[in-house]
Design a protein around this motif. Structure first.
Motif, mmCIF file in Angstrom:
data_model
loop_
_atom_site.group_PDB
_atom_site.id
_atom_site.type_symbol
_atom_site.label_atom_id
_atom_site.label_comp_id
_atom_site.label_asym_id
_atom_site.label_seq_id
_atom_site.Cartn_x
_atom_site.Cartn_y
_atom_site.Cartn_z
ATOM 1 N N SER A 82 75.552 22.963 56.807
ATOM 2 C CA SER A 82 75.052 23.762 55.682
ATOM 3 C C SER A 82 73.831 23.128 55.028
ATOM 4 N N CYS A 83 73.588 21.852 55.324
ATOM 5 C CA CYS A 83 72.424 21.156 54.757
ATOM 6 C C CYS A 83 71.196 21.261 55.656
ATOM 7 N N SER A 100 69.513 28.336 61.395
ATOM 8 C CA SER A 100 70.504 29.410 61.468
ATOM 9 C C SER A 100 71.588 28.904 62.409
ATOM 10 N N TRP A 101 72.658 28.366 61.836
ATOM 11 C CA TRP A 101 73.628 27.600 62.620
ATOM 12 C C TRP A 101 74.262 28.430 63.734
ATOM 13 N N GLY A 102 74.597 29.679 63.428
ATOM 14 C CA GLY A 102 75.185 30.531 64.454
ATOM 15 C C GLY A 102 74.244 30.754 65.621
ATOM 16 N N SER A 136 75.293 36.620 64.907
ATOM 17 C CA SER A 136 73.953 36.074 65.081
ATOM 18 C C SER A 136 73.280 36.704 66.299
ATOM 19 N N TYR A 137 71.964 36.814 66.225
ATOM 20 C CA TYR A 137 71.223 37.449 67.319
ATOM 21 C C TYR A 137 71.413 36.712 68.630
ATOM 22 N N SER A 173 69.631 37.190 60.752
ATOM 23 C CA SER A 173 68.977 35.887 60.858
ATOM 24 C C SER A 173 69.664 34.793 60.066
ATOM 25 N N HIS A 174 70.552 35.148 59.094
ATOM 26 C CA HIS A 174 71.083 34.128 58.202
ATOM 27 C C HIS A 174 72.416 33.568 58.642
#
Length: 301
Positions: free
Chosen positions: A74-75, A79-81, A152-153, A299-300
């Motif tokens: 989270s830091c 876009s982690w996914g 996620s894309y 995207s998020h």
């Protein structure tokens, strides 16, 4: 100290099906390159590539597990996914390549001249390399986008295909530099330009998705990617026609492999590899265009 609203450690990162798959990836990856480094051995470009694949995938997998277990992701400005989905697909492709190359070049049935101990270590490494591929493929299967699911894309079929397209382009580039004689005609140089342009744009699309910066662009990213994919299909169609003509037509090249061509150093072999993977990438871009009509970018995540 006061609670920040949730547990500090995310146990689901190692207990969920995806988490278990990642633990298996870490275990199989470490076992594979340890067996090779201890006594299995490797040499030349092929062996170095395999060792790079296993150590690289192991390092990134450990990084992902640690970040998810401690919530450190989270830091990060990612876009982690998208990042984890893209890496899982890339690692699947790299690990299956290494799982084929290593036994092909280093494993033998007899003990002579390497000795039975080395042979056994190489066989064991090959088995764990295959299990490593299965573990990464399992993560791709578990995290892929389901019908109607907001995700996620890079977890969608279109996003995963972007990784495969870039990987196939790297195979084409490897064959190009292996004495493919692409500079002989302007037409074949055009094909190289097509491969390079599509590779660069595909990597840019992946990079923007992974970094989560698509919303900052002044143009509609989703529409632009679909238009680019359509253009890539047209470009690859031209390459799929031009490359075989100028390499295998008797007027410009040779329809059959020259008899005196050395194995591993024959331009005709490289040209054939390029032709095959040109059609593979053309098919991938067509599938990408078809699936891109059915998705929406997030995207998020």
């Amino acid at each position: 100290m006061e609670s920040t609203g949730g547990p500090y450690l995310n146990l689901a990162a190692v207990t969920s099906p995806v988490g278990i798959a990642r633990l298996l990836q870490m275990t199989f990856g470490c076992t594979t390159f340890s067996l090779v480094a201890h006594q299995g051995g490797f040499s030349a470009v092929y062996g170095t590539f395999c060792m790079f694949v296993w150590t690289f995938c192991f390092a990134i997998t450990v990084f992902i597990i640690v970040c998810e277990f401690t919530h450190l992701h989270s830091c990060l400005s990612l876009s982690w996914g998208n990042f984890t989905a893209a890496f899982a697909m890339l690692a699947t492709l790299m690990s299956v390549t290494a799982a084929v190359i290593y036994p092909l070049y280093f494993v033998q049935v007899g003990c002579y001249p390497i000795g039975c101990a080395v042979r056994d270590f190489r066989m064991a490494a090959s088995v764990f390399a295959g299990l490593l591929f299965v573990a990464y493929a399992a993560e791709v299967f578990l995290t892929r986008a389901k019908p109607g699911q907001v995700t996620s894309y890079m977890a969608t079929v279109s996003g995963l295909l972007k990784i495969v397209q870039a990987f196939v382009a790297c195979i084409i580039f490897g064959a190009l530099v292996n004495d493919s004689q692409y500079g002989k005609y302007v037409a074949t140089q055009w094909c190289v330009a097509v491969y390079s342009f599509c590779f660069v744009v595909t990597v840019v699309v992946v990079a923007f998705s992974v970094t989560g910066k698509t919303a900052l662009l002044w143009f509609p990213f989703e529409r632009s990617v679909v238009i680019y994919t359509f253009g890539a299909v047209l470009l690859y169609v031209s390459a799929a026609v031009i490359w075989p003509v100028f390499c295998f037509d008797s007027k410009y090249g040779s329809p059959r492999r020259p008899g005196l061509c050395a194995k591993g150093k024959c331009p005709w072999d490289s040209q054939l590899v390029i032709a095959i993977f040109t059609y593979v990438n053309l098919l991938l871009y067509v599938l990408d265009l078809a699936y891109s009509q059915r998705i929406r970018f997030v995207s998020h995540l």
